[in-house]
Structure formats: structure tokens, C-alpha cells
Design a protein around this motif. Structure first.
Motif, PDB file in Angstrom:
ATOM      1  N   GLU A  11      -8.677 121.068 -73.079  1.00 24.64           N
ATOM      2  CA  GLU A  11      -8.496 121.428 -74.237  1.00 24.64           C
ATOM      3  C   GLU A  11      -8.943 122.616 -74.988  1.00 24.64           C
ATOM      4  O   GLU A  11      -8.179 123.226 -75.801  1.00 24.64           O
ATOM      5  N   THR A  21       0.194 121.883 -77.911  1.00 29.63           N
ATOM      6  CA  THR A  21      -0.269 120.657 -76.885  1.00 29.63           C
ATOM      7  C   THR A  21       0.237 119.470 -77.874  1.00 29.63           C
ATOM      8  O   THR A  21       0.664 119.436 -78.931  1.00 29.63           O
ATOM      9  N   CYS A  31      -1.703 113.645 -66.389  1.00 27.65           N
ATOM     10  CA  CYS A  31      -1.631 113.722 -67.792  1.00 27.65           C
ATOM     11  C   CYS A  31       0.136 113.411 -68.183  1.00 27.65           C
ATOM     12  O   CYS A  31       0.176 113.355 -69.330  1.00 27.65           O
ATOM     13  N   GLY A  74      -1.515 120.751 -67.559  1.00 31.22           N
ATOM     14  CA  GLY A  74      -2.692 119.946 -68.006  1.00 31.22           C
ATOM     15  C   GLY A  74      -3.228 119.472 -66.959  1.00 31.22           C
ATOM     16  O   GLY A  74      -2.839 119.498 -65.624  1.00 31.22           O
ATOM     17  N   ILE A 118     -10.811 116.889 -69.396  1.00 33.61           N
ATOM     18  CA  ILE A 118      -9.982 116.781 -70.763  1.00 33.61           C
ATOM     19  C   ILE A 118     -10.461 117.940 -71.615  1.00 33.61           C
ATOM     20  O   ILE A 118      -9.927 118.676 -72.227  1.00 33.61           O
ATOM     21  N   THR A 125      -1.699 116.844 -73.077  1.00 34.03           N
ATOM     22  CA  THR A 125      -3.332 116.284 -73.133  1.00 34.03           C
ATOM     23  C   THR A 125      -3.288 114.703 -73.005  1.00 34.03           C
ATOM     24  O   THR A 125      -2.223 114.313 -73.254  1.00 34.03           O
TER      25      THR A 125
END
Lengths: 268, 268
Positions: A237, A247, A157, A153, A233, A204
């Protein structure tokens, strides 16, 4: 004047960890304002008498009888303590004695049994902590084959505290790797993780929360800016989604919650 | 053939941490061979049914009814689960309902209350973990004034996992410093710790145990040799004794036990 203030004692003949862990249950009563006090190593009559004085004082000061969550193996000490007016939750009487009848085995009553170094998983937990620290933030590449999970990540995070919690609580060896712009450009996980895809779990976080966490570390930096957080991010993702990596969002989840989710995923 | 093997389930509608923490109690029954299984997030009827199947299977496989330690807020789900023959320890019924009567407040029954991110100490715990990692092994000198405790001792005596446990469990900021030959020659704590004597707590360890721990890290080195371990420990213990520093021996103590001892000392 205190309104509805209650003092909760965790009194144990050992570390107080088992009794204290039930402190989480107090969160089920949000309207009550608790003060929590731990009294470990209460393993002789003098210490019981000291504890009794503190219970009596608590009642005098708050005007309400205290809550006592207790884990004391010696029945004489237990009964002596309970001479003071309080609301007692007695782990030995509520749990261990009925459980002992079910198991047809008398429980050990000496102090410190629950959290001693001889517990079956203790060595594993300490080894896992060393592993997590040695494999934090992509620090070492060697020994990755020993990892049970590899957290990835963007920076800040929540990878590090989650790795440590998995180790400390469960003895699970967790490495963690930051996802950085080179990874997004290449569109794959860090190459060092090739062959470990089935161990990878992604964390995340919401951009606003990441912005706040990074600002604590480096105020007014590009790194911490909301625009940069949002971009990183979004890219992370997308990358994790494309690679089919499971996730979880750390924004409103504790390390306890994240760890429970991760353990479920790596088992299936 | 399994003799006396019992399967213990920890079934929760949340993380399972609270229920699982009672797993320590099983250590009181050393003659029973337990297999521990956690089933978190059991928060709807489908998951209850899955759990029921696992309980029924456990009974078939072991020939004994399983032990179930459960923390489920919804009374319908709770009652449904209990249709399967098992020995149940029900945290809601045993603890939360009687406690709610004492407090004159109905407990929250939604899942995940005990270990959510909104718990009062959660932010402190995460901050303390960052502090412990940033102040491990004398890594940083800045911010030492924020430390609540400074652990000292020879390399590999248990300072790091104890610092992390103090942070993770209690939100206590712990720095740690190794004691090295220069300190023994000078006969004082590392100079950087001047002015912090009242925060210092020493860990010590038996030479044989240290020899074994160091051998894992650097086999056949002078560092790991029994003679060197014995000498370093003797010098470190003398130094700590001369400076009036409280100490605990980590040889046969878990990080839970060490932390409980340290917390008592720094409070007094």
C-alpha cells in the motif's frame, strides 16, 4: 415446511443468459428464499409444454405461483406459455416491443440473437481472455504494450479473477503482476512495467482476509501467516501510494464491483 | 452524416452489470447502429446531474433522444434523472416494484445489491475459477473428482474460454483435457479420465475455423495446416462418437451458447 419459498424460472428460447442476468434483481428481496431454475432453448411447442409442466409442478410443490422471467421471441409460444398461472416478467413485451417502437424497427424474434458469436464484441472478448491467461501473474512480458490495464498487488488479493472478468465481460485486455519483497525493497513497481505507469491499477485487501485466502492454499506457512500478510500489505500500500497508483480494496468487493471501478479509472 | 445512430446509456447506482446485461437485447435491432455507454455508481445528486448532461449532449450530437436502461434504487434520484428527454427503461419501476407486490416484500433500494460479494453463489464462482485455471489443458490431475464437467477436444477448439465461462457465470467446476494423437491411436479417452466418462463433454469445430485459429498462434506450422486440422478433428470426432460422448460444435457458437448446452447435458 418451506416458509416464503419461491421458485423463479428463467425461460428463454436461446441461452437464457439475458433472462438469467436479471436473477441479480432477486437479491433485492432478501426475505424471500428463492430457488432459481433455468430453462434455455425453449423454442418449440413441445418444449413450451415441458416448461408449463414444470411451472405447474412448482406451484403445487411450493404452494405459491412461480416467478417467470422470460425471453421468447415467438409471440405464439409466449402466449401459450402464459396459460399457466405464474407471475411473468416478459422481456419481449416489457422491453423489446416498446424499444422497437422508439427505434421504429421491428425486433428480430428468432432465438439466440443476444448471445451469438456474431455479436460485435465477441472476438475481442475471446482475444482478451487469451491475453489475460497469457499475462497472468507476470507470466509473459511480451505484448504488455497491448494491455489496457495492468493490475498489481500482493499474491491472492484478487488480481486473476478480476483480470478474467474484465476480459470475459468487457473485452478489456488486463495483465497482472504480483508485488513481491524485491519490489518493496527497491521502492518501485516491477522494472518490466517501466513506461506503463498510467495503465497500472492496484488491488489491496485486508490482512485478515488475505490470511484466510492464503491459508486455504498453504496452511500454516509463513506466506499465509497473519503477521506476514499484514507486513506485505502495508508495504504494498505504501509503494502504490508513493507512486500515485489508484487502488481499490477487494476485501468486500466482487469482481463485478472491482471491474466497474477499474473501468472508470482507466477512462479518466 | 450518422444514419440511424442511437446512443444507449446504462445508468446504475451500482456496478451497472444488471442494466448492462440487457445490452444483449439491442442485438435484436440490427438496423440500428448503437453506441453503448455505461455510467455506474450514479448514487448521488451530483452524479445524476453529470449523467443528465451526458444525456442532453447525446441528444444534441446524434439528433435523436438517447435510450436509457437504468437501475437506480432511490426514487428521488430516479425521478430527477428522468427530467431529461430520453427513452427510459427503468428496471426498478418495470420489474422490482411489480415483483415486490407479488412477493409482498419491499425491494432493497440501496446500491450494489445485485452484484455484491455476499451473493449466495459468489464464493462458489471464485472457487470454480481457480479450479478451471488449475485444471486447464490437463495441467493437474488431482482433484478431478471435484469436476462437474470435463471438456475434451483438439487443441484450440474452445475448451479454455468455455471452462472459464462456466465457472465465472455459474460457479460450475470444469476441467479440460486436450485430445492428442496418442489418444486417437489408443482409441480411448486420456487414461487419467478413466472412471469419469459420465462427466466428459466433447467440443468439436470445423477444420477451416481451427486452421484459422491455429494459424494465429503458429503460422505455417504442420499443427496449423488445414490437412492436419482436418485429420485431428476427424479422429477426435470418431473417438468421441465411439465412446458415446456428447459433443457440441464451437464453430458458430459463443461460449454462452456452448455453456447453456453443456449445462443441459450434465443435468440429464
Amino acid at each position: 415446511m418451506a416458509t416464503n419459498k419461491r421458485i423463479a424460472f428463467f425461460i428463454s428460447d436461446g441461452t437464457g443468459i439475458t433472462a438469467g442476468s436479471l436473477g441479480g434483481l432477486l437479491a433485492h428481496f432478501p426475505e424471500t428464499d428463492f430457488e432459481q431454475i433455468r430453462i434455455p432453448f425453449t423454442n418449440d411447442i413441445n418444449k413450451i409444454e415441458d416448461a408449463q409442466k414444470r411451472l405447474a409442478n412448482a406451484k403445487l410443490m411450493s404452494g405459491l405461483r412461480p416467478i417467470v422471467i422470460m425471453s421468447i421471441g415467438d409471440s405464439n409460444l409466449r402466449n401459450e406459455l402464459k396459460q399457466v398461472d405464474a407471475f411473468y416478467i416478459d422481456l419481449f413485451e416489457s422491453f423489446l416491443h416498446p424499444l422497437g417502437e422508439e427505434l421504429n424497427e421491428k425486433p428480430l424474434t428468432r432465438p439466440g440473437v443476444s448471445h451469438s458469436i456474431t455479436g460485435s464484441n465477441y472476438g475481442n472478448r475471446m482475444e482478451a481472455i487469451n491475453f489475460a491467461l497469457g499475462h497472468d501473474d507476470g507470466m509473459t512480458h511480451s505484448g504488455l504494450n497491448q494491455a489496457q490495464v495492468i493490475l498489481v498487488g500482493v499474491s491472492r488479493c484478487g488480481k486473476t479473477p478480476t483480470s478474467i472478468y474484465l476480459a470475459m465481460q468487457f473485452g478489456i485486455k488486463a495483465a497482472n503482476y504480483p508485488l513481491i519483497p524485491e519490489d518493496f525493497q527497491r521502492g518501485t513497481m516491477p522494472p518490466i512495467l517501466d513506461g506503463y505507469l498510467d495503465k497500472i491499477f492496484g488491488l489491496t485487501i485486508k490482512p485478515e482476509r488475505l490470511h484466510s485466502l492464503r491459508t486455504e492454499r498453504r496452511p500454516d506457512s509463513h506466506y499465509a501467516s497473519l503477521a506476514n500478510c499484514r507486513e506485505e500489505i502495508g508495504l504494498a500500500e505504501a509503494l502504490m501510494r508513493n507512486m500515485g497508483i489508484p487502488t481499490a480494496d477487494s476485501t468486500s468487493r466482487s469482481v463485478e464491483e472491482l471491474s466497474a471501478i477499474i473501468i472508470q479509472k482507466i477512462k479518466t
